[in-house]
Design a protein around this motif. Structure first.
Motif, PDB file in Angstrom:
ATOM      1  N   LEU A 151       0.844  -1.202   0.000  1.00 15.78           N
ATOM      2  CA  LEU A 151       0.000   0.000   0.000  1.00 15.78           C
ATOM      3  C   LEU A 151       0.882   1.256   0.000  1.00 15.78           C
ATOM      4  N   HIS A 152       1.930   1.224   0.832  1.00 16.82           N
ATOM      5  CA  HIS A 152       2.873   2.348   0.920  1.00 16.82           C
ATOM      6  C   HIS A 152       3.474   2.648  -0.468  1.00 16.82           C
ATOM      7  N   LEU A 192      -8.574  -4.394  -1.013  1.00 20.55           N
ATOM      8  CA  LEU A 192      -8.411  -3.668   0.259  1.00 20.55           C
ATOM      9  C   LEU A 192      -7.554  -2.423   0.041  1.00 20.55           C
ATOM     10  N   ASP A 193      -6.440  -2.584  -0.677  1.00 25.28           N
ATOM     11  CA  ASP A 193      -5.571  -1.432  -0.981  1.00 25.28           C
ATOM     12  C   ASP A 193      -6.348  -0.379  -1.768  1.00 25.28           C
ATOM     13  N   ALA A 195      -9.569   0.263  -1.790  1.00 18.13           N
ATOM     14  CA  ALA A 195     -10.531   0.974  -0.940  1.00 18.13           C
ATOM     15  C   ALA A 195      -9.803   2.003  -0.076  1.00 18.13           C
ATOM     16  N   LEU A 196      -8.640   1.631   0.435  1.00 16.15           N
ATOM     17  CA  LEU A 196      -7.877   2.559   1.276  1.00 16.15           C
ATOM     18  C   LEU A 196      -7.367   3.748   0.467  1.00 16.15           C
ATOM     19  N   LEU A 197      -6.890   3.483  -0.732  1.00 14.00           N
ATOM     20  CA  LEU A 197      -6.397   4.585  -1.583  1.00 14.00           C
ATOM     21  C   LEU A 197      -7.540   5.554  -1.900  1.00 14.00           C
ATOM     22  N   SER A 198      -8.733   5.006  -2.174  1.00 14.63           N
ATOM     23  CA  SER A 198      -9.885   5.862  -2.475  1.00 14.63           C
ATOM     24  C   SER A 198     -10.228   6.728  -1.272  1.00 14.63           C
ATOM     25  N   LYS A 199     -10.223   6.135  -0.105  1.00 14.29           N
ATOM     26  CA  LYS A 199     -10.549   6.904   1.118  1.00 14.29           C
ATOM     27  C   LYS A 199      -9.472   7.957   1.388  1.00 14.29           C
ATOM     28  N   MET A 200      -8.224   7.605   1.185  1.00 12.37           N
ATOM     29  CA  MET A 200      -7.133   8.578   1.391  1.00 12.37           C
ATOM     30  C   MET A 200      -7.277   9.755   0.436  1.00 12.37           C
ATOM     31  N   ASN A 201      -7.761   9.463  -0.768  1.00  8.92           N
ATOM     32  CA  ASN A 201      -7.983  10.526  -1.748  1.00  8.92           C
ATOM     33  C   ASN A 201      -9.145  11.420  -1.305  1.00  8.92           C
TER      34      ASN A 201
END
Ligand code: COD
Length: 300
Positions: A151-152, A192-193, A195-201
């Motif tokens: 993810l990082h 999962l990655d 979904a996290l990238l979308s939320k971080m955006n």
């Protein structure tokens, strides 16, 4: 602004300052052909590092006029890459281009801790495709450098690519993070990655773009397919950048687009001191020329 085709890429760099490009090992016919075309079009000023005699023989048998082009004689292929990398890190060139040698040898030189082109950023591969079945050029990352990004790493890969697209004139590129499905599945790390990238955006932790994912390939590039599945997304069907889950998926998509869909491709490495043209040895002269255009447009 979005790029409709590779000609738009050419328009972007025409009339701009000439970039100094160093090619190593330069004894490669398609690379030389592409470089000479870009030189004649006033886009770059080339420096050729490699086996002088072989370079001159290739140019002679292909009627390439290289009068006035600087050649640095270095017959050893790996040493020629080191020489070229050192020229870039000492500020003597704006673009590095890989010639007749494997990608990983060049990447290892680029990552050299003493004289390489590291900046502290993750380096990543960025490719643009023009394919008849999509309404605009589509960018794809990472299909050739990062093998199994975490993810990082994916955050850094998106940031590299978005910064490049911003430089090409895209204000808010639309990024689709690909998975095998468009729903989050706790057994599929890519979803999962995504979904996290979308939320971080959404929370502005990743800026200057609109990210949505997970999206499967069909709904990333086809609005009809997204609508049929009831997906509401600003990105679906209008993607500018596809983020790949890993190198295998990315590389197979790359080669499928080129070999089955006859796509035109331009590709570079981002995140180093300068853009690096790192096309495959089997890529056409056209692909190498378009990659030079992309590097010139991406270079500051
Ligand atoms: N960005 C910045 N630093 C990096 C990166 C990167 N993408 N990758 C590695 N590093 C740094 C590491 O932090 C470390 O300091 C050093 O480089 C060495 O790291 P290793 O041991 O993980 O890396 P290497 O030298 O074994 O391999 C790096 C390659 C880029 C060569 C490797 O990741 C690779 O082979 N990638 C696939 C290239 C390829 O075969 N592409 C072909 C498809 S066409």
């Amino acid at each position: 602004m979005v790029l409709k085709n590779m000609n738009d890429l050419k328009r972007l760099v025409e009339g701009g300052p000439r970039k100094k490009l160093v090619l190593a090992p330069a004894q490669d016919q398609h690379s030389l052909g592409a470089i000479i075309k870009a030189w004649k079009d006033n886009i770059i000023e080339p420096v050729l590092v490699g086996d002088k005699e072989e370079i001159e023989n290739i140019c002679k048998s292909n009627n390439y006029d290289i009068t006035g082009v600087r050649i640095v004689h270095e017959p050893n292929a790996e040493k020629s890459v080191e020489t070229a990398v050192r020229m870039v890190s000492s500020g003597q060139a704006d673009i590095l281009m890989k010639g007749k040698i494997g990608s990983s040898t060049v990447l290892k030189c680029v990552l050299n801790k003493e004289w390489g082109l590291r900046t502290g950023n993750l380096l990543s591969h960025f490719a643009l495709f023009e394919v008849d079945t999509y309404k605009k050029v589509i960018a794809v990352t990472d299909v050739a450098m990062n093998i199994a990004p975490t993810l990082h790493d994916k955050i850094a890969i998106v940031n590299n690519s978005v910064a490049c697209l911003n430089r090409l004139g895209y204000k808010m590129p639309k990024v689709a993070v690909l998975g095998a499905v468009e729903m989050v599945n706790e057994n599929m790390q890519a979803t999962l990655d995504a979904a996290l990238l979308s939320k971080m955006n959404q929370r502005d932790q990743i800026k200057n773009c609109i990210i949505d994912g997970p999206l499967a390939f069909d709904n990333a590039v086809s609005l009809e397919s997204a609508q049929l599945k009831g997906i509401k997304s600003e990105v679906a069907g209008d993607t500018d950048l596809l983020l790949m889950p890993d190198i295998e998926v990315g590389n197979v998509l790359y080669k499928s687009l080129v070999f089955f869909a006859k796509a035109k491709v331009a590709s570079i490495i981002l995140g180093a001191m300068v853009p690096i043209v790192l096309t495959s040895r089997s890529d056409s002269e056209q692909a190498k020329f378009d990659s030079i255009l992309l590097a010139a447009a991406a270079s500051r």
